[in-house]
Scaffold this active site. Sequence first.
Site, PDB file in Angstrom:
ATOM      1  N   THR A 134       0.918  -1.214   0.014  1.00  0.00           N
ATOM      2  CA  THR A 134      -0.127  -0.050   0.184  1.00  0.00           C
ATOM      3  C   THR A 134       0.818   1.177  -0.068  1.00  0.00           C
ATOM      4  O   THR A 134       1.960   1.321   0.603  1.00  0.00           O
ATOM      5  CB  THR A 134      -0.976   0.065   1.315  1.00  0.00           C
ATOM      6  OG1 THR A 134      -1.463   1.160   1.330  1.00  0.00           O
ATOM      7  CG2 THR A 134      -0.146  -0.147   2.315  1.00  0.00           C
ATOM      8  N   ASP A 135       0.390   2.530  -0.498  1.00  0.00           N
ATOM      9  CA  ASP A 135       0.885   3.682  -0.373  1.00  0.00           C
ATOM     10  C   ASP A 135       1.130   4.344   0.982  1.00  0.00           C
ATOM     11  O   ASP A 135       1.720   4.977   1.332  1.00  0.00           O
ATOM     12  CB  ASP A 135       0.491   4.434  -1.499  1.00  0.00           C
ATOM     13  CG  ASP A 135      -1.162   4.706  -0.946  1.00  0.00           C
ATOM     14  OD1 ASP A 135      -1.612   4.349  -0.270  1.00  0.00           O
ATOM     15  OD2 ASP A 135      -1.729   5.899  -1.970  1.00  0.00           O
ATOM     16  N   GLU A 136       0.022   3.699   1.974  1.00  0.00           N
ATOM     17  CA  GLU A 136       0.332   4.086   3.353  1.00  0.00           C
ATOM     18  C   GLU A 136       1.427   4.053   3.857  1.00  0.00           C
ATOM     19  O   GLU A 136       1.936   4.784   4.969  1.00  0.00           O
ATOM     20  CB  GLU A 136      -0.902   3.562   3.998  1.00  0.00           C
ATOM     21  CG  GLU A 136      -2.273   3.948   3.521  1.00  0.00           C
ATOM     22  CD  GLU A 136      -3.394   3.608   4.481  1.00  0.00           C
ATOM     23  OE1 GLU A 136      -3.428   3.630   5.713  1.00  0.00           O
ATOM     24  OE2 GLU A 136      -4.582   2.967   3.845  1.00  0.00           O
ATOM     25  N   TYR A 159      -1.736  -0.381  11.003  1.00  0.00           N
ATOM     26  CA  TYR A 159      -1.799  -1.073   9.733  1.00  0.00           C
ATOM     27  C   TYR A 159      -0.718  -0.912   8.849  1.00  0.00           C
ATOM     28  O   TYR A 159      -0.096  -1.586   8.096  1.00  0.00           O
ATOM     29  CB  TYR A 159      -3.073  -0.638   9.253  1.00  0.00           C
ATOM     30  CG  TYR A 159      -3.132  -0.907   7.712  1.00  0.00           C
ATOM     31  CD1 TYR A 159      -3.264  -2.215   7.220  1.00  0.00           C
ATOM     32  CD2 TYR A 159      -3.412   0.075   6.607  1.00  0.00           C
ATOM     33  CE1 TYR A 159      -3.168  -2.528   5.807  1.00  0.00           C
ATOM     34  CE2 TYR A 159      -3.219  -0.224   5.175  1.00  0.00           C
ATOM     35  CZ  TYR A 159      -2.991  -1.469   4.858  1.00  0.00           C
ATOM     36  OH  TYR A 159      -3.139  -1.904   3.580  1.00  0.00           O
ATOM     37  N   LYS A 163       2.249  -3.148   7.462  1.00  0.00           N
ATOM     38  CA  LYS A 163       2.674  -3.697   5.902  1.00  0.00           C
ATOM     39  C   LYS A 163       4.238  -2.962   5.617  1.00  0.00           C
ATOM     40  O   LYS A 163       4.646  -3.530   4.683  1.00  0.00           O
ATOM     41  CB  LYS A 163       1.682  -2.657   5.047  1.00  0.00           C
ATOM     42  CG  LYS A 163       0.303  -3.276   5.091  1.00  0.00           C
ATOM     43  CD  LYS A 163       0.206  -4.553   4.399  1.00  0.00           C
ATOM     44  CE  LYS A 163       0.300  -4.783   2.909  1.00  0.00           C
ATOM     45  NZ  LYS A 163       0.254  -6.197   2.574  1.00  0.00           N
TER      46      LYS A 163
END
Length: 373
Positions: A134-136, A159, A163
């Site tokens: 993810t870009d998060e 989260y 990741k």
Amino acid sequence: MDTWLVTGGAGFIGSNFVHLVRGLKLARVINLDKLTYAGHLESLEPLAGDADHIFVRGDIGNVELVSYLLHTYEVSAVVNFAAESHVDRSIDGPGDFIQTNIVGTFRLLEAARHYWNTLDGDRRARFRFLHISTDEVYGSLGPDGFFTETTPYAPNSPYSASKAASDHLVRAYHETYGLPTLTTNCSNNYGPYQYPEKLVPLMILNAVEGKPLPIYGDGLNVRDWLYVVDHCEAILRVLKSGRPGETYNIGGHNEKTNLEVVRTLCQVLEEWVPSQKNPAMNSRGLRYEDLITFVADRPGHDRRYAIDASKIARELGWRPRETFLSGLRKTVQWYLEHRDWCRRVTEGVYDRSRLGTVGLPHGPQPPKEGAKA
């Protein structure tokens, strides 16, 4: 025909990927999913009777099971979608995120590494381990700039931190052991089969039922939106032509504030199910946009994400097909036609109430000036 082990293939992005692969008959799919609250056999019903889609209920952390599947089916690629993925849930209970996203990925890598070491010749050269992220992991952007593949990691939620850790493990297994890994970091996905805790399906279902449309804070947090089928096509491109050890950012070139997303969704719904003809709305004299309400912001809510997807366009020739509006129209239509799917996957499990409330102040947070609905 190649055989791919797809983990988390009953979840949102995973199920869309499996549908695409089998629709194109690209590979036999061994679909490994634990079937937590966000993974559902209902999402795989269109594949019933497909002999080249083999579903296995299990955990990526079960090394013995994963090893058995790899050897028995002579797998040529692992595509890892398996993850706990909702920021709000990670705020309420981070433990599951650590266990699945970090420990689970580690054990999956271990099983893949030992299996890969048994291969020789062309089978060894062609094997791939593709990790979906993810870009998060990059944290929050200011008003300018974009995330690139070299942006330093700065995760701000349990989260995204979990990741980020899994991404580092995947990279380390390539650098240390030579395992031919690939990593993709995508922007916000939307489309069919997304669990109704996420913004787009939640707003669709609440709107048609005449319920409030809650938006965090001032509604001006920005995300880049990517239609899920576009994402799956990008993953296929990376799996086929990506260079082992590389990371590819996948974005939709659709930066929108959360408030813009919900307002656009309301406009599309007015076309498909006009509020004046909706029994849940017409007696109140309201339009869907009138249901927008602002609530206390999410703790640690990143202000802006934006993906620079030029590398995958330049090296692999991928670009998204859908605009935000065209993808949103398809998404709204799908949810309106699949209300029964929504009911079956949430019944007795999720009532659409707010998650991620640990540490929130009491009561709603009024919007900042200029952010009224």
